[in-house]
Design a protein around this motif. Structure first.
Motif, PDB file in Angstrom:
ATOM      1  N   THR A  69       0.940  -1.227  -0.131  1.00 51.31           N
ATOM      2  CA  THR A  69      -0.038  -0.089  -0.124  1.00 51.31           C
ATOM      3  C   THR A  69       0.804   1.371  -0.044  1.00 51.31           C
ATOM      4  N   GLN A 107       4.256   3.926  -1.050  1.00 50.64           N
ATOM      5  CA  GLN A 107       4.609   4.303  -2.504  1.00 50.64           C
ATOM      6  C   GLN A 107       5.618   3.292  -3.290  1.00 50.64           C
ATOM      7  N   ASP A 108       6.544   2.698  -2.886  1.00 48.28           N
ATOM      8  CA  ASP A 108       7.459   1.848  -3.522  1.00 48.28           C
ATOM      9  C   ASP A 108       6.760   0.667  -3.719  1.00 48.28           C
ATOM     10  N   ARG A 146      -1.312  -4.412   6.397  1.00 46.14           N
ATOM     11  CA  ARG A 146      -1.692  -4.707   7.908  1.00 46.14           C
ATOM     12  C   ARG A 146      -3.219  -4.442   7.658  1.00 46.14           C
ATOM     13  N   LEU A 186       9.047  -4.335   1.933  1.00 46.69           N
ATOM     14  CA  LEU A 186       9.032  -2.956   2.122  1.00 46.69           C
ATOM     15  C   LEU A 186       8.341  -2.514   3.177  1.00 46.69           C
ATOM     16  N   ALA A 244       7.375  -1.091   6.419  1.00 45.03           N
ATOM     17  CA  ALA A 244       8.002  -0.462   7.607  1.00 45.03           C
ATOM     18  C   ALA A 244       7.311   0.887   8.286  1.00 45.03           C
ATOM     19  N   SER A 281       8.195   3.955   8.264  1.00 45.90           N
ATOM     20  CA  SER A 281       9.093   4.640   7.391  1.00 45.90           C
ATOM     21  C   SER A 281       9.399   6.213   7.561  1.00 45.90           C
ATOM     22  N   TYR A 306      14.756   5.121  13.538  1.00 45.15           N
ATOM     23  CA  TYR A 306      14.249   4.475  12.304  1.00 45.15           C
ATOM     24  C   TYR A 306      15.720   3.899  11.780  1.00 45.15           C
ATOM     25  N   LYS A 314      16.466   0.127  10.743  1.00 43.22           N
ATOM     26  CA  LYS A 314      16.985  -0.218   9.290  1.00 43.22           C
ATOM     27  C   LYS A 314      18.417  -0.889   9.349  1.00 43.22           C
ATOM     28  N   HIS A 319      13.749   8.519  -2.474  1.00 45.78           N
ATOM     29  CA  HIS A 319      13.098   8.581  -3.672  1.00 45.78           C
ATOM     30  C   HIS A 319      11.894   8.972  -3.682  1.00 45.78           C
ATOM     31  N   ARG A 345       4.389   9.712  -3.015  1.00 48.26           N
ATOM     32  CA  ARG A 345       5.133   9.967  -1.809  1.00 48.26           C
ATOM     33  C   ARG A 345       4.130  10.339  -0.644  1.00 48.26           C
TER      34      ARG A 345
END
Ligand code: NDP
Ligand code: GDP
Length: 326
Positions: free
Chosen positions: A11, A13-14, A34, A81, A83, A85, A150, A154, A180, A185
């Motif tokens: 769900t 961006q990436d 989730r 992916l 996280a 974030s 964070y 990571k 990115h 975003r």
């Protein structure tokens, strides 16, 4: 038979761009999300791919759940992916960030080891791990110095990825991606906050833009190009870690200046520096050296800084126009 990929954080961006890319390569794409009272599929809708991916509830806090999902899906590749974030929030939620962003990756690796160690694994590592940078530009050999909960989470996930590769022979890669951005975003990140507010100001819906540290410098690239690098890493003969970056750095102020210029306005008339957005510890400068990715993956960035700012501003102008029914 089609290859199968499982994307955690579909769900985001990436996740959305990677799903689109893998579908174009003929993959069957499973996306985990989730459980929430309302499922946010806005980005998959934006790209028009909601019906093409199979969505599966998966909680990175629950190892049993992850194991069952892997057994059911039997993916060839897993892209981790998901996280917490957002760096700023990690200062207020350090333990929750560690649970999802750090231990979440460890649980996924452990599940792969248990269910099928042949599953290829991609970990979404971050340039934030370089933090208080020890050399300029940063590459795969640059020592890490995380500056936020964070980044520390990571870093744990990064070393677990390396460790599962070395200890158990799992095809596990860590992509150390520099910032990115895109029209997808999240609005809390500085680039989208700027482009969305610029669009609102242009349409008379706002009259100022409150930002924190204007001097912070980032190496900003275009997200759809970065997800291609994730896939390329998993197609190599050997697993490895790669920095993905443009090699250019710009300040937050320069981003704002460029965004306002796109709509014919002067940033100095609207930007207010507000200490409420300062962080307890910030990362002042990031600039990546992606030579290894260029040589081994054949990957290179294609969108320039100016093009990136413009495409984000234009997308937000359109969104605001649609919201206003203009
Ligand atoms: P986003 O914030 O857009 O997406 C994050 C995803 O993680 C969302 O799908 C979100 O789900 C999910 N998520 C958040 N919290 C949890 C949780 N507790 N349990 C399960 N899922 C959760 O991030 P991006 O797409 O920009 O980034 C993808 C990954 O790459 C992240 O791991 C990020 O940290 C990392 N990264 C990103 C960079 C960037 O510049 N974009 C740079 C370097 C690394 P929901 O929609 O429900 O919130
Ligand atoms: P990050 O690199 O993952 O932390 O991405 P962000 O887009 O959240 O922040 C990039 C940089 O912009 C950081 O150094 C922030 O301190 C700085 N910044 C300045 N003002 C703001 C703001 O209003 N919001 C955010 N998110 N960042 C800001």
């Amino acid at each position: 038979m089609n290859r199968k990929a499982l994307i955690t954080g579909i769900t985001g961006q990436d996740g959305a761009y990677l799903a689109q890319f893998l579908l174009s390569k003929g993959y069957k794409v499973f996306g985990s999300f989730r459980r929430a009272s309302t499922l946010n599929l806005e980005r998959l809708d934006y790209l028009g791919i909601r019906e093409e991916v199979e969505l599966i509830p998966l909680d990175l806090l629950d190892l049993g759940n992850i194991i069952r999902v892997l057994e059911k899906v039997q993916p060839d590749e897993v892209y981790n992916l998901a996280a917490q974030s957002f760096v700023a929030v990690s200062f207020d939620q350090p333990v929750a960030t560690g649970e999802v962003t750090g231990l979440g990756a460890a649980r996924m690796l452990e599940a792969i080891r248990i269910v099928n160690p042949k599953i290829k694994f991609y970990q979404a590592s971050s340039s934030e791990m370089f933090g208080k940078v020890q050399s300029v530009p940063q590459n795969e050999k640059t020592p890490f110095y995380p500056r936020s909960p964070y980044a520390a989470a990571k870093l744990y996930a990064h070393w677990m990825t390396v460790n599962y590769r070395e200890a158990y022979g799992i095809f596990a890669c860590s992509g150390i991606l520099f910032n990115h951005e895109s029209p997808l975003r999240g609005l809390e990140f500085v680039t989208r906050k700027i482009t969305y507010t610029v669009a609102r100001i242009k349409h008379g819906l706002a009259n100022e833009l409150r930002l924190g540290n204007l001097k912070a410098r980032r190496d900003w690239g275009y997200a759809p190009e970065y997800v291609e690098a994730m896939w390329l890493m998993l197609q190599q003969p050997e697993p490895d870690d790669y920095v993905i970056a443009t090699g250019e750095t710009h300040s937050v102020q320069e981003f704002a200046q460029e965004a306002f210029a796109c709509v014919g306005l002067d940033w100095r008339d609207y930007v207010v520096e507000d200490p409420a957005f300062y962080r307890p510890a910030d990362v002042e400068l990031l600039v990546g050296d992606a030579n290894k990715a260029r040589e081994k993956l054949g990957w290179r960035p294609r969108t320039t800084f100016k093009e990136l700012v413009r495409l984000m501003v234009e997308a937000d102008l359109k969104r605001v126009e649609d919201q206003c029914g203009r």
